[in-house]
Design an enzyme around this catalytic site. Structure first.
Site, PDB file in Angstrom:
ATOM      1  N   HIS A  32       9.458  -3.527   3.082  1.00  0.00           N
ATOM      2  CA  HIS A  32       9.241  -3.753   1.745  1.00  0.00           C
ATOM      3  C   HIS A  32      10.535  -4.112   0.991  1.00  0.00           C
ATOM      4  CE1 HIS A  32       5.576  -1.289   3.140  1.00  0.00           C
ATOM      5  NE2 HIS A  32       5.236  -2.182   2.960  1.00  0.00           N
ATOM      6  N   MET A  90       0.839  -1.081   0.015  1.00  0.00           N
ATOM      7  CA  MET A  90      -0.039   0.141   0.111  1.00  0.00           C
ATOM      8  C   MET A  90       0.815   1.504   0.180  1.00  0.00           C
ATOM      9  SD  MET A  90      -3.501  -1.147   1.881  1.00  0.00           S
ATOM     10  CE  MET A  90      -3.043  -0.620   3.466  1.00  0.00           C
ATOM     11  N   HIS A 104       8.913   0.935   3.328  1.00  0.00           N
ATOM     12  CA  HIS A 104       9.906   1.021   4.358  1.00  0.00           C
ATOM     13  C   HIS A 104      10.985  -0.323   4.163  1.00  0.00           C
ATOM     14  CE1 HIS A 104       7.470  -2.142   6.282  1.00  0.00           C
ATOM     15  NE2 HIS A 104       6.703  -1.300   6.374  1.00  0.00           N
TER      16      HIS A 104
HETATM   17  O1  PAF Z   1       0.177  -5.616   3.537  1.00  0.00           O
HETATM   18  C1  PAF Z   1      -0.245  -4.968   2.877  1.00  0.00           C
HETATM   19  O2  PAF Z   1       0.322  -3.953   2.738  1.00  0.00           O
HETATM   20  C2  PAF Z   1      -1.701  -5.158   2.349  1.00  0.00           C
HETATM   21  O3  PAF Z   1      -2.494  -5.896   3.067  1.00  0.00           O
HETATM   22  C3  PAF Z   1      -1.770  -5.881   0.814  1.00  0.00           C
HETATM   23  C4  PAF Z   1      -1.226  -7.246   0.995  1.00  0.00           C
HETATM   24  C5  PAF Z   1      -0.949  -4.880  -0.166  1.00  0.00           C
HETATM   25  C6  PAF Z   1      -2.989  -5.801   0.527  1.00  0.00           C
HETATM   26  O4  PAF Z   1      -3.521  -4.457   0.073  1.00  0.00           O
END
Ligand code: PAF
Length: 282
Positions: A37, A30, A34
């Protein structure tokens, strides 16, 4: 890095990549990227020919009391970070592009949600798997990467992919920690200096609990009450939950055996921290 904003173009590229036999690793997010990710993206880069990243703040997974508009966003910074880790395709659709009409269907989640953080967020995981159904169909990846920091989300997604025979391998990625053991989180900045010094006790309590299990403790209640007492003695945090479940089913166990998760959530003054470990007991 190619930035794609329409479903049609992303799906066409994904189809061509599949047909060419290239392995695609996908990291759905989303945004407001950071270190967690970036770790997923680096691992995807190592294990695949092509890396796709999606940034989409999914309204379906926000509850009525969770402020969707206040969710942090910084697409320019995200683009820069994505380029640094050599993402090949960034899929960045608008809400209208992803949800152009009133929905006829939503994917329902019938298990693994009424415990841990899911207990306080009814409908959240239905929103997560509904958007993933769309994202997997749009990006057609071979592998999709998710952090074990949110182990309940991983458990729900693994069940979802099995239930619907979705041809995507889910790759759970270990929690990234600071040197002192604290799980990395964007919320750590909200800790006071004293709380930051105390916070490594969360992971320490999980490690000590594991040690007790290794030494023969088999009663889940003894483990969870040890953790609660340890954290509340050594920190100013208040334990929201300290639970032990079978993993990935997230069902209660009378005796510790098989694959387990020990998960905690602790409230400090301005931040609620979560952490967990999984372990297998023969
Ligand atoms: O973990 C997340 O950021 C969200 O739940 C995801 C998996 C991108 C789904 O919107």
């Amino acid at each position: 890095m190619h930035i794609i904003t329409t479903v049609q173009e992303m799906q066409q590229i994904a189809g061509e990549l599949r047909a060419s036999g290239k392995k695609v690793g996908f990291v759905p997010t989303m945004g407001y990227l950071h270190e967690g990710h970036l770790t997923l993206l680096r691992q995807a880069k190592k294990e695949n020919d092509i890396v796709m990243l999606s940034i989409f703040v999914n309204p379906l997974q926000f509850g009525p009391n969770e402020d969707l508009d206040r969710y942090p966003r910084d697409i320019e910074r995200d683009e820069r970070l994505a380029r640094e880790v050599e993402v090949d395709y960034l899929f960045y659709p608008s809400v209208e592009e992803m949800y152009p009409t009133d929905r006829t269907t939503n994917v329902e989640v019938v298990k693994r949600t009424d415990v841990l953080c899911g207990k306080q967020r009814p409908g959240h995981f239905a929103g997560v798997v509904t958007v993933l159904m769309k994202l997997f169909n749009i990006t057609m990846p071979n592998r999709a990467y998710f952090g074990m920091k949110d182990a309940q989300q991983v458990a729900v997604i693994e069940g979802f992919v099995d239930d619907y025979n979705i041809p995507v391998t889910i790759v759970p990625v270990e929690i990234v920690r600071e040197e002192d053991g604290l799980a990395r989180s964007s919320r750590n900045i909200y800790l006071s200096e004293r709380e930051r010094q105390e916070a490594p006790h969360l992971y320490k309590s999980l490690c000590m609990a594991k040690e007790r299990i290794v030494k023969g403790e088999r009663n889940p209640k003894n483990i969870t009450s040890f953790i609660k007492e340890y954290i509340e003695t050594n920190t100013h945090g208040v334990v929201d939950y300290a639970d032990l479940y079978a993993y990935p089913n997230l069902t209660e166990v009378e005796k510790i055996s098989g694959r387990m998760i020990i998960a905690i959530a602790v409230k400090f003054e301005n931040a609620r921290l979560i952490d967990n470990i999984t372990l297998t007991v023969e």
